[in-house]
Design a protein around this motif. Structure first.
Motif, PDB file in Angstrom:
ATOM      1  N   VAL A 155      -2.749   1.439  -2.982  1.00 57.18           N
ATOM      2  CA  VAL A 155      -3.135   0.231  -2.254  1.00 57.18           C
ATOM      3  C   VAL A 155      -2.096  -0.870  -2.448  1.00 57.18           C
ATOM      4  O   VAL A 155      -1.714  -1.573  -1.497  1.00 57.18           O
ATOM      5  CB  VAL A 155      -4.529  -0.234  -2.711  1.00 57.18           C
ATOM      6  N   LEU A 156      -1.595  -1.042  -3.671  1.00 56.24           N
ATOM      7  CA  LEU A 156      -0.579  -2.067  -3.927  1.00 56.24           C
ATOM      8  C   LEU A 156       0.719  -1.775  -3.178  1.00 56.24           C
ATOM      9  O   LEU A 156       1.390  -2.696  -2.692  1.00 56.24           O
ATOM     10  CB  LEU A 156      -0.294  -2.165  -5.428  1.00 56.24           C
ATOM     11  N   ALA A 157       1.073  -0.515  -3.059  1.00 54.93           N
ATOM     12  CA  ALA A 157       2.307  -0.143  -2.374  1.00 54.93           C
ATOM     13  C   ALA A 157       2.119   0.048  -0.888  1.00 54.93           C
ATOM     14  O   ALA A 157       3.111   0.328  -0.186  1.00 54.93           O
ATOM     15  CB  ALA A 157       2.865   1.141  -2.985  1.00 54.93           C
ATOM     16  N   ALA A 158       0.871  -0.100  -0.371  1.00 49.82           N
ATOM     17  CA  ALA A 158       0.584   0.128   1.060  1.00 49.82           C
ATOM     18  C   ALA A 158       1.020   1.531   1.472  1.00 49.82           C
ATOM     19  O   ALA A 158       1.592   1.743   2.547  1.00 49.82           O
ATOM     20  CB  ALA A 158       1.258  -0.927   1.921  1.00 49.82           C
ATOM     21  N   GLN A 159       0.741   2.497   0.643  1.00 49.12           N
ATOM     22  CA  GLN A 159       1.111   3.892   0.867  1.00 49.12           C
ATOM     23  C   GLN A 159      -0.065   4.778   0.461  1.00 49.12           C
ATOM     24  O   GLN A 159      -1.052   4.275  -0.097  1.00 49.12           O
ATOM     25  CB  GLN A 159       2.350   4.259   0.036  1.00 49.12           C
ATOM     26  N   PRO A 160       0.026   6.065   0.733  1.00 48.78           N
ATOM     27  CA  PRO A 160      -1.028   6.961   0.220  1.00 48.78           C
ATOM     28  C   PRO A 160      -1.075   6.955  -1.301  1.00 48.78           C
ATOM     29  O   PRO A 160      -0.211   6.406  -1.978  1.00 48.78           O
ATOM     30  CB  PRO A 160      -0.611   8.339   0.763  1.00 48.78           C
ATOM     31  N   ALA A 161      -2.125   7.558  -1.815  1.00 46.80           N
ATOM     32  CA  ALA A 161      -2.332   7.574  -3.266  1.00 46.80           C
ATOM     33  C   ALA A 161      -1.144   8.222  -3.968  1.00 46.80           C
ATOM     34  O   ALA A 161      -0.568   9.204  -3.495  1.00 46.80           O
ATOM     35  CB  ALA A 161      -3.620   8.317  -3.601  1.00 46.80           C
ATOM     36  N   PHE A 162      -0.790   7.656  -5.119  1.00 44.44           N
ATOM     37  CA  PHE A 162       0.349   8.144  -5.881  1.00 44.44           C
ATOM     38  C   PHE A 162      -0.045   9.398  -6.657  1.00 44.44           C
ATOM     39  O   PHE A 162      -1.128   9.475  -7.243  1.00 44.44           O
ATOM     40  CB  PHE A 162       0.836   7.071  -6.859  1.00 44.44           C
ATOM     41  N   ASP A 163       0.865  10.353  -6.659  1.00 45.31           N
ATOM     42  CA  ASP A 163       0.668  11.530  -7.503  1.00 45.31           C
ATOM     43  C   ASP A 163       0.944  11.174  -8.955  1.00 45.31           C
ATOM     44  O   ASP A 163       1.491  10.109  -9.276  1.00 45.31           O
ATOM     45  CB  ASP A 163       1.588  12.664  -7.057  1.00 45.31           C
ATOM     46  N   GLY A 222     -10.044  -7.010  -7.541  1.00 41.00           N
ATOM     47  CA  GLY A 222     -10.497  -6.630  -6.198  1.00 41.00           C
ATOM     48  C   GLY A 222      -9.764  -5.472  -5.583  1.00 41.00           C
ATOM     49  O   GLY A 222      -9.883  -5.241  -4.368  1.00 41.00           O
ATOM     50  N   VAL A 223      -9.009  -4.694  -6.364  1.00 42.11           N
ATOM     51  CA  VAL A 223      -8.295  -3.527  -5.827  1.00 42.11           C
ATOM     52  C   VAL A 223      -9.190  -2.305  -6.040  1.00 42.11           C
ATOM     53  O   VAL A 223      -9.281  -1.769  -7.152  1.00 42.11           O
ATOM     54  CB  VAL A 223      -6.936  -3.341  -6.519  1.00 42.11           C
ATOM     55  N   LEU A 224      -9.854  -1.900  -4.969  1.00 42.33           N
ATOM     56  CA  LEU A 224     -10.787  -0.766  -4.998  1.00 42.33           C
ATOM     57  C   LEU A 224     -11.792  -0.919  -6.134  1.00 42.33           C
ATOM     58  O   LEU A 224     -11.861  -0.077  -7.048  1.00 42.33           O
ATOM     59  CB  LEU A 224     -10.039   0.565  -5.124  1.00 42.33           C
TER      60      LEU A 224
END
Length: 391
Positions: A155-163, A222-224
């Motif tokens: 969410v912070l990187a505006a990308q899919p979930a990090f592996d 407030g991040v997820l």
């Protein structure tokens, strides 16, 4: 030590402030780096102290003087840069956090390595194996924390979930930073491997605490919030109904089958032996006829078919005539012989007048008598040999 740590912290702040991210994301990254510094600063210092002790132990157990001299040289080299090791580690961690939104290029590194075509050094292989196994064990131990933090960093990187391999504060990232810092210390292979083992005992023991605190921080900001990790459990291939479970809808409406009674004197409606025999006698289809008809269809007792005329049912009201009326299955006659002698209930059946009542005698006794008569009818009549005269 404190001055070096303060300088390293200022450099890390400068790197994070210069990251190309929104202001809110930058504040969260600064807070995450501050938590990492609080959790890892003391274990990193203890790593250097414990490594020095381990090297002294190896020097005392050296095989010869040359190995002992090399070990002492590594101890002196470690003492020169031991105070800088925590700062190097935290600065490298800040660099990874600052590059959070940079797109990953997985094909760039293999493309650059293809033209080289050089043999891999055994030293690099040994270090990679040790670090990979350490990261794998830690990722398995903190699996749930890593999954939650990977979603929030996505969410912070505006990308899919990090592996787990790409997460900046994950075990693989920390092992990469550890290898770079070990090379900056100027240690040989044995000393670097010893550094890896000491780091796993000192710093990796606090890794779960670091992940937990970062998850709490991001959820509070407030991040997820309220995100919960539920492991995937594969379902069985086919439906299985446990023992004692209710039957299906098709079987639920069906009436339960009534068990057949074992009383031979039960009535016609209950399925007893006496009831079935009396019902068959009332309908005109006696058991003798059923037995003879079955024998005729199967080819008789000796394998040949019996004449069809002998098995025809007589007209209504006509007395059955012929030999077929008395034929019975010999097996049934032997099985029911005792019932015939006792009237089917263990006592002779008599009428009210004192004589034997054929109607109340019982079907089993009548069937046994008919079977005995059938056996006598099938027995050939041979002339009886005379007894020898006495002298």
């Amino acid at each position: 030590m404190s001055g070096i740590t303060a300088t390293s912290s200022s450099q890390a702040l400068a790197r994070l402030n210069g990251a190309q991210v929104p202001e809110r994301v930058r504040q969260l990254l600064l807070a995450a780096h501050g938590i990492a510094a609080q959790v890892l600063a003391s274990p990193l210092q203890l790593t250097m102290v414990q490594l020095e002790r381990e090297l002294f132990g190896l020097a005392e157990k050296a095989r010869n003087s040359q190995v002992q001299a090399d070990t002492y040289a590594q101890i002196r080299q470690l003492g020169v840069h031991a105070a800088e090791f925590p700062g190097w580690f935290l600065d490298a961690l800040a660099d990874d956090l600052a590059r959070l939104r940079e797109p990953a290029a997985p094909g760039a590194a293999p493309a650059a390595a293809i033209p080289a075509m050089t043999l891999v050094n055994d030293t690099d292989i040994d270090r990679d194996i040790v670090l990979h196994e350490m990261a794998r064990r830690e990722s398995y131990r903190a699996q749930s924390h890593l999954q939650l933090l990977g979603q929030r960093f996505g969410v912070l990187a505006a990308q899919p979930a990090f592996d787990v391999e790409r997460l900046p504060v994950g075990p693989y990232a920390l092992c990469r930073i550890l290898r770079a810092c070990g090379e900056r210390l100027g240690l040989n292979l044995e000393a670097q491997q010893q550094l890896y083992h000491v780091f796993e005992r000192q710093a990796m023991e606090r890794h779960v605490e670091l992940l937990d605190r970062l998850n709490i921080l991001l959820a509070r900001e407030g991040v997820l919030p309220g995100l919960v990790y539920i492991p995937y459990l594969p379902r069985p291939s086919g439906p299985r109904r446990a023992a004692g479970a209710p039957a299906g809808p098709a079987q639920a409406g069906a009436a339960p089958a009534r068990p057949r009674p074992l009383d031979p004197l039960a009535g016609p409606g209950t399925g007893g032996v006496m009831g079935r025999s009396r019902a068959a006698a009332a309908s005109g289809n006696t058991p003798a006829r059923a037995c003879d008809a079955g024998r005729g269809q199967r080819g008789g007792r000796h394998g040949f078919a019996a004449p069809a005329a002998r098995h025809r049912t007589p007209a209504a009201g006509a007395a059955p005539a012929g030999r077929w009326r008395r034929r019975r299955c010999p097996g049934s006659a032997r099985r029911r012989g005792h019932a015939g002698r006792t009237g089917g209930a263990g006592r002779p059946a008599t009428s009210r007048g004192g004589g034997t009542d054929p109607g109340a005698m019982g079907a089993m006794g009548a069937m046994a008598a008919m079977g005995a008569a059938a056996q006598r009818a099938r027995r050939p009549l041979l002339p009886r040999a005379p007894f020898p005269a006495r002298r």
